[in-house]
Design a protein around this motif. Sequence first.
Motif, PDB file in Angstrom:
ATOM      1  N   LEU A 255       0.830  -1.207   0.000  1.00  0.00           N
ATOM      2  CA  LEU A 255       0.000   0.000   0.000  1.00  0.00           C
ATOM      3  C   LEU A 255       0.861   1.253   0.000  1.00  0.00           C
ATOM      4  O   LEU A 255       0.504   2.270  -0.595  1.00  0.00           O
ATOM      5  N   GLN A 256       2.017   1.161   0.633  1.00  0.00           N
ATOM      6  CA  GLN A 256       2.944   2.294   0.695  1.00  0.00           C
ATOM      7  C   GLN A 256       3.956   2.275  -0.461  1.00  0.00           C
ATOM      8  O   GLN A 256       4.873   3.088  -0.481  1.00  0.00           O
TER       9      GLN A 256
ATOM     10  N   ALA B 292      -0.227 -13.104  -3.137  1.00  0.00           N
ATOM     11  CA  ALA B 292      -1.288 -12.676  -4.060  1.00  0.00           C
ATOM     12  C   ALA B 292      -2.458 -12.073  -3.293  1.00  0.00           C
ATOM     13  O   ALA B 292      -3.060 -11.083  -3.730  1.00  0.00           O
ATOM     14  N   GLU B 293      -2.787 -12.664  -2.142  1.00  0.00           N
ATOM     15  CA  GLU B 293      -3.866 -12.121  -1.310  1.00  0.00           C
ATOM     16  C   GLU B 293      -3.500 -10.737  -0.797  1.00  0.00           C
ATOM     17  O   GLU B 293      -4.328  -9.822  -0.777  1.00  0.00           O
ATOM     18  N   ALA B 294      -2.237 -10.550  -0.390  1.00  0.00           N
ATOM     19  CA  ALA B 294      -1.782  -9.237   0.070  1.00  0.00           C
ATOM     20  C   ALA B 294      -1.882  -8.203  -1.044  1.00  0.00           C
ATOM     21  O   ALA B 294      -2.308  -7.059  -0.821  1.00  0.00           O
ATOM     22  N   GLN B 295      -1.515  -8.589  -2.262  1.00  0.00           N
ATOM     23  CA  GLN B 295      -1.630  -7.676  -3.408  1.00  0.00           C
ATOM     24  C   GLN B 295      -3.087  -7.297  -3.660  1.00  0.00           C
ATOM     25  O   GLN B 295      -3.395  -6.124  -3.908  1.00  0.00           O
ATOM     26  N   ALA B 296      -3.959  -8.284  -3.596  1.00  0.00           N
ATOM     27  CA  ALA B 296      -5.377  -8.018  -3.850  1.00  0.00           C
ATOM     28  C   ALA B 296      -5.941  -7.075  -2.797  1.00  0.00           C
ATOM     29  O   ALA B 296      -6.728  -6.170  -3.101  1.00  0.00           O
TER      30      ALA B 296
ATOM     31  N   ILE C 219      -7.816  -1.567  -1.200  1.00  0.00           N
ATOM     32  CA  ILE C 219      -7.711  -0.379  -0.357  1.00  0.00           C
ATOM     33  C   ILE C 219      -7.523   0.862  -1.222  1.00  0.00           C
ATOM     34  O   ILE C 219      -8.147   1.904  -0.993  1.00  0.00           O
ATOM     35  N   ARG C 220      -6.665   0.771  -2.233  1.00  0.00           N
ATOM     36  CA  ARG C 220      -6.448   1.917  -3.117  1.00  0.00           C
ATOM     37  C   ARG C 220      -7.727   2.290  -3.867  1.00  0.00           C
ATOM     38  O   ARG C 220      -8.010   3.471  -4.085  1.00  0.00           O
ATOM     39  N   ALA C 221      -8.492   1.295  -4.268  1.00  0.00           N
ATOM     40  CA  ALA C 221      -9.691   1.552  -5.069  1.00  0.00           C
ATOM     41  C   ALA C 221     -10.839   2.104  -4.248  1.00  0.00           C
ATOM     42  O   ALA C 221     -11.584   2.975  -4.702  1.00  0.00           O
ATOM     43  N   SER C 222     -10.980   1.613  -3.012  1.00  0.00           N
ATOM     44  CA  SER C 222     -12.164   1.969  -2.224  1.00  0.00           C
ATOM     45  C   SER C 222     -11.871   2.897  -1.063  1.00  0.00           C
ATOM     46  O   SER C 222     -12.795   3.463  -0.471  1.00  0.00           O
TER      47      SER C 222
END
Length: 233
Positions: free
Chosen positions: A182-183, A204-208, A213-216
């Motif tokens: 995220l950072q 992959a779960e962490a990326q998703a 978070i960025r989108a919403s």
Amino acid sequence: MKAILLFSSLLLLAGCAGQQPDGLAHLFGGSCGKPDADQQLSLDMADQMINEGRPHAGLAHLEQLPDTLDQVRLRKAKVLRLLGRGEAEPLYRSLLGGCLAAEGEHGLGQLAAARGDDVQALRNLQRAARLAPTDEKVRNDLGVVQMNLGNHEQARFEFLTAIELRDDNPLPAVNLVTLSLLQDHWDQAEDLVKRLHLQPAQFAEAQARAQRIRASGRGPLALTGTPSAATLN
């Protein structure tokens, strides 16, 4: 004479104020009395069914037991929360002030987060962490809420604490990698994956999660005990 009575009253009040929390909890109905053998068997059976993904059956076994036991009310609250039932909140509240107060605050924080009220969730989870500072599930969930609120350094602190308290729980590690992504700290995220021995599916779960978070503007519900993500306890 009045002075003597006043002094005696003050001594009595001081004695009450010095009572242990467990004594006060007992006075107000918050008892952690030990279940008898049959009750413990039913509790164990309920735990087994819930862990096997049979919450309705687990709840049925709990309904055989008296609600005067805090352990019964806590388990009922957890199952009802997972089932999305509103009866969970008053059961969690009934634990406040007793020997399972930390679990009550934790559950209320999870409910608040589930309805999108991260500010209230933060209050409940901070109280839970003060009552049970070595509970890695509480520290992880507090980190999730801090991350949702944009308090990244506080979130990192909670995730690291949770990992160090119990390193066989992958959820705080996944959340810590999510925070790094995220950072935009990709090198840091890759280093964490190696050091914490995360699987490709967990990365992959962490990326998703970071993408959501960025989108919403708010992360997915990543609290322990919720059925919404594969990496949850």
